[in-house]
Write a protein that holds these residues in place. Structure first.
Motif, PDB file in Angstrom:
ATOM      1  N   THR A 142       6.532 -31.379 -11.273  1.00 47.91           N
ATOM      2  CA  THR A 142       5.142 -31.291 -10.795  1.00 47.91           C
ATOM      3  C   THR A 142       4.682 -32.639 -10.245  1.00 47.91           C
ATOM      4  OG1 THR A 142       4.536 -29.505 -12.319  1.00 47.91           O
ATOM      5  CG2 THR A 142       2.751 -30.875 -11.492  1.00 47.91           C
ATOM      6  N   THR A 143       4.957 -33.699 -10.974  1.00 43.72           N
ATOM      7  CA  THR A 143       4.566 -35.036 -10.532  1.00 43.72           C
ATOM      8  C   THR A 143       5.243 -35.406  -9.225  1.00 43.72           C
ATOM      9  OG1 THR A 143       4.192 -35.763 -12.815  1.00 43.72           O
ATOM     10  CG2 THR A 143       4.565 -37.485 -11.151  1.00 43.72           C
ATOM     11  N   ALA A 144       6.539 -35.135  -9.128  1.00 39.69           N
ATOM     12  CA  ALA A 144       7.284 -35.487  -7.919  1.00 39.69           C
ATOM     13  C   ALA A 144       6.818 -34.682  -6.715  1.00 39.69           C
ATOM     14  CB  ALA A 144       8.778 -35.269  -8.165  1.00 39.69           C
ATOM     15  N   ASN A 146       3.820 -33.373  -6.178  1.00 35.76           N
ATOM     16  CA  ASN A 146       2.498 -33.824  -5.754  1.00 35.76           C
ATOM     17  C   ASN A 146       2.544 -35.199  -5.099  1.00 35.76           C
ATOM     18  OD1 ASN A 146       0.394 -31.781  -6.433  1.00 35.76           O
ATOM     19  ND2 ASN A 146       1.351 -31.926  -8.447  1.00 35.76           N
ATOM     20  N   ARG A 147       3.519 -36.005  -5.461  1.00 40.56           N
ATOM     21  CA  ARG A 147       3.684 -37.301  -4.803  1.00 40.56           C
ATOM     22  C   ARG A 147       4.083 -37.095  -3.339  1.00 40.56           C
ATOM     23  NH1 ARG A 147       7.488 -39.291  -7.848  1.00 40.56           N
ATOM     24  NH2 ARG A 147       6.009 -40.094  -9.380  1.00 40.56           N
ATOM     25  N   ILE A 148       5.007 -36.163  -3.086  1.00 44.86           N
ATOM     26  CA  ILE A 148       5.424 -35.898  -1.706  1.00 44.86           C
ATOM     27  C   ILE A 148       4.285 -35.254  -0.923  1.00 44.86           C
ATOM     28  CG2 ILE A 148       7.108 -34.750  -0.223  1.00 44.86           C
ATOM     29  CD1 ILE A 148       9.033 -34.724  -2.587  1.00 44.86           C
ATOM     30  N   ALA A 150       1.066 -35.611  -1.363  1.00 45.19           N
ATOM     31  CA  ALA A 150       0.028 -36.615  -1.082  1.00 45.19           C
ATOM     32  C   ALA A 150       0.460 -37.613  -0.026  1.00 45.19           C
ATOM     33  CB  ALA A 150      -0.342 -37.340  -2.373  1.00 45.19           C
ATOM     34  N   ALA A 151       1.772 -37.810   0.148  1.00 39.65           N
ATOM     35  CA  ALA A 151       2.262 -38.753   1.159  1.00 39.65           C
ATOM     36  C   ALA A 151       2.029 -38.241   2.573  1.00 39.65           C
ATOM     37  CB  ALA A 151       3.745 -39.034   0.934  1.00 39.65           C
ATOM     38  N   HIS A 153       3.598 -36.174   4.731  1.00 39.79           N
ATOM     39  CA  HIS A 153       4.699 -36.232   5.701  1.00 39.79           C
ATOM     40  C   HIS A 153       4.504 -35.183   6.799  1.00 39.79           C
ATOM     41  CE1 HIS A 153       7.276 -38.766   3.100  1.00 39.79           C
ATOM     42  NE2 HIS A 153       6.746 -38.079   2.108  1.00 39.79           N
ATOM     43  N   THR A 207       2.487 -32.282   4.963  1.00 39.37           N
ATOM     44  CA  THR A 207       2.569 -31.888   3.551  1.00 39.37           C
ATOM     45  C   THR A 207       1.212 -31.985   2.849  1.00 39.37           C
ATOM     46  OG1 THR A 207       3.218 -34.133   2.843  1.00 39.37           O
ATOM     47  CG2 THR A 207       4.982 -32.583   3.403  1.00 39.37           C
ATOM     48  N   PRO A 212      -2.766 -29.803  -3.991  1.00 41.50           N
ATOM     49  CA  PRO A 212      -2.130 -29.971  -5.300  1.00 41.50           C
ATOM     50  C   PRO A 212      -1.401 -28.701  -5.742  1.00 41.50           C
ATOM     51  CG  PRO A 212      -4.402 -30.748  -5.342  1.00 41.50           C
ATOM     52  CD  PRO A 212      -4.233 -30.029  -4.048  1.00 41.50           C
TER      53      PRO A 212
END
Length: 235
Positions: A142-144, A146-148, A150-151, A153, A207, A212
């Motif tokens: 989940t953390t990974a 949402n990191r992508i 939010a970036a 891309h 992305t 979320p």
């Protein structure tokens, strides 16, 4: 055959079209913005608006031998061959499919294993991975993801010929289903710096548009399969 407008622009919400055929199996148009069920993504729903302003609900979209079939609601009068209509998507539903389909590409990038199955629903989706004897951490995924997201891309597509795909077999992540090779071409979808693979579905342009997400479940489905289910946190 039906001209597939969604291939070049997934953000088209409607189009004018001419009815090529209409029967119990569905309505075939000369062009459409409706995506037919395939690759784990559901077929689109929406409406066909006739010249007199009346609306005919389309409950599903599938492929047929004569073209893309727009399945009408039961018991309604069908348009005639040659009739002009406006095909209008249930856009909010389609957009959720686009967000989730793109999210599943991100999930693929995080799990280096073959994909044995998958499905997209309205606001959720899942992928099955060939991971014998391995476990996955739901919160870390989940953390990974949402990191992508939010970036932000960019997501783009391009076409290659079938020979180029054959020369790069590592691009195909699915183990049981081969990518569509219509007219000798294969469509690649790229999330810049994150993922590149053949796909015929519809996707968002960046992305960040996914919003979320939460990995809701990681399950063992047999000795080799690990199923990862994801939901969109916002409508």
């Amino acid at each position: 055959m039906t001209i597939e407008l969604f291939r070049e622009d997934a953000y088209l919400r409607e189009c004018g079209a001419t009815v090529l055929a209409a029967g119990t199996e569905g309505i075939v148009l000369d062009r459409t913005v409706f995506y037919p069920r395939g690759g784990g993504q559901p077929g689109d729903a929406g409406w066909l608006i006739r010249a007199d302003g009346s609306r005919l609900a389309v409950t599903d979209t599938r492929r047929g031998e004569s073209g893309i079939l727009h399945l009408p609601e039961a018991g309604v009068p069908l348009p005639g061959t040659g009739e002009r209509v406006t095909a209008v998507l249930d856009w909010e539903r389609r957009h959720r499919h686009m967000r989730m389909h793109t999210c599943l590409h991100l999930l693929c990038s995080l799990i280096p294993a073959g994909v044995t199955g998958g499905a997209i629903r309205d606001g959720s989706g899942r992928l099955d991975f060939d991971l014998p004897g391995q476990s996955l951490d739901r919160e870390a995924l989940t953390t990974a993801l949402n990191r992508i997201v939010a970036a932000d891309h960019p997501v783009t597509s391009r076409w290659i010929d079938a020979a180029e795909l054959d020369a790069r077999p590592e691009l195909v992540r699915t183990l049981s289903v081969q990518p569509p090779r219509g007219r000798g071409r294969v469509r690649l979808v790229e999330v810049a710096g994150v993922d590149l693979q053949p796909c015929g579905g519809t996707h968002v342009a960046r992305t960040g548009e996914i919003g979320p997400v939460t990995v809701t479940r990681v399950e063992n489905k047999g000795r080799n399969n690990r199923r990862v289910s994801v939901t969109l946190d916002t409508p």
